[in-house]
Write a protein that holds these residues in place. Sequence first.
Motif, PDB file in Angstrom:
ATOM      1  N   GLN A 187       1.229   4.281  -2.739  1.00  0.00           N
ATOM      2  CA  GLN A 187       1.012   5.686  -2.372  1.00  0.00           C
ATOM      3  C   GLN A 187       2.212   6.556  -2.695  1.00  0.00           C
ATOM      4  O   GLN A 187       2.076   7.732  -3.011  1.00  0.00           O
ATOM      5  N   SER A 194      -6.573  -4.932  -3.615  1.00  0.00           N
ATOM      6  CA  SER A 194      -6.418  -3.786  -2.721  1.00  0.00           C
ATOM      7  C   SER A 194      -5.579  -2.664  -3.325  1.00  0.00           C
ATOM      8  O   SER A 194      -5.571  -1.552  -2.817  1.00  0.00           O
ATOM      9  N   LEU A 195      -4.870  -2.956  -4.421  1.00  0.00           N
ATOM     10  CA  LEU A 195      -4.045  -1.920  -5.052  1.00  0.00           C
ATOM     11  C   LEU A 195      -4.639  -1.540  -6.410  1.00  0.00           C
ATOM     12  O   LEU A 195      -5.303  -2.352  -7.042  1.00  0.00           O
ATOM     13  N   LYS A 223       0.845  -1.203   0.000  1.00  0.00           N
ATOM     14  CA  LYS A 223       0.000   0.000   0.000  1.00  0.00           C
ATOM     15  C   LYS A 223       0.884   1.257   0.000  1.00  0.00           C
ATOM     16  O   LYS A 223       0.626   2.217  -0.721  1.00  0.00           O
TER      17      LYS A 223
END
Lengths: 251, 193
Positions: free
Chosen positions: A162, A193-194, A158
Amino acid sequence: MLAKRIIPCLDIKNGRTVKGVNFVALKDAGDPVELAAKYAENGADELVFLDISATEERRKTLADLVLRVAENVTIPFTVGGGISAVQDVEILLQCGADKISINSAAVKNPNLITELSQQFGSQCVVVAVDARQMDGRWKVHLVGGKVPTQLDLFDWAKEVEQRGAGELLFTSMDHDGTKDGFANEALAILSDSLSIPIIASGGAGKIEHFTDAFIKGKADAALAASVFHFNEIELKTLKKELQQQGIPVRI
Amino acid sequence: MKIAIIDYGAGNIQSIKFAIKRLGYEAILTKNIETIRGADKVIFPGVGEASSAMMKLIDSGLHTLIPSLTQPVLGICLGMQLMCKFSEEGKTQGLGIFEVDVVRFPGTLKVPQIGWNTINQLQTPLFSEIAENEYMYLVHSFYAALCPSTIATVTYGFPYSAALQVDNFYGVQFHPEKSSDAGIQLLSNFLKL
């Protein structure tokens, strides 16, 4: 339609191709430029060159190799291994690399991801992550998988996104060298999730492992080395089979 | 034939030079205004961030030169995007050659789009001997929508411009120099315009 990518990986030591099994025990697998051109001709979508030499001349040797690959190969390629500074990246991109891959250096200095993506654009920054399960949790490992950290794979992934990485190359140390298939569960979590593309790595042994990585693991690309180097899987056959399974591939 | 590749410090130009060499020509990497003006063909590459690339063009006076060129010009990737009116990336004005804005892919898609995608509705001799649904290599987070200048489309979530053309100006979102035989064919077509 955007195709799923098949990426042969060439481990490079002192300008020659080698392949480790479980990251040790190296065998010479030939001239990298010749091998790269052969893969491109047979339908590889991209190539990754991972430099594992530890000599003082490594930077120059690698830059020379990149230049020769760019001259002889008309598909995109990524260069990784020992990159820890903006200047390293600048030289490699100038010599014709399309992307660079960073691994341990990104964990030690996460700001490197930010700097590189700001200076050269996200599209050329691949962050490679080696991880293995310890007590049921995926932990990031450094130095080619030798050194464990407390960093959780999914938290790190994550952060990598970012900070501006353009792609995540995930190698499961538990699967690498086993030829038992990719880490599809972890891959699917990463992919869901990405919002950057995920490259699956570690564990390819059979054609169906690639099918699984794309369908179960939801990967955007799959990377492998020895199955291609030792002709255990032929690229053209692999892509035809994937196409028959309804997976979009470039043929 | 004199081929100039505009060298303004944005991106991977070595591969374009090698691709041209493969076709039997020697391209010059340059930001010299007279050299570019005197070339038979001009290639305007670019990889990276739009507003900083635009600043580099302004610093070297290329922002007024490029729109005034009369020979065939080919913008590649960010080069094509900078030839548009405006880019959402860094909120920068472009060269205004193509009447279309460049905007970011929506968050519902994986961004950047990286990989090989099929191109369709191919128009103009730039695509001679290139088949519909041919794969080209793309890597980008921003795109130009379909517009009257569109001469090829590509679909990622929805269709958008894979290539644009106005008069002597051509732009391609994909990387012909990285798109294997089909990409080399496109560069060869451009050199014949």
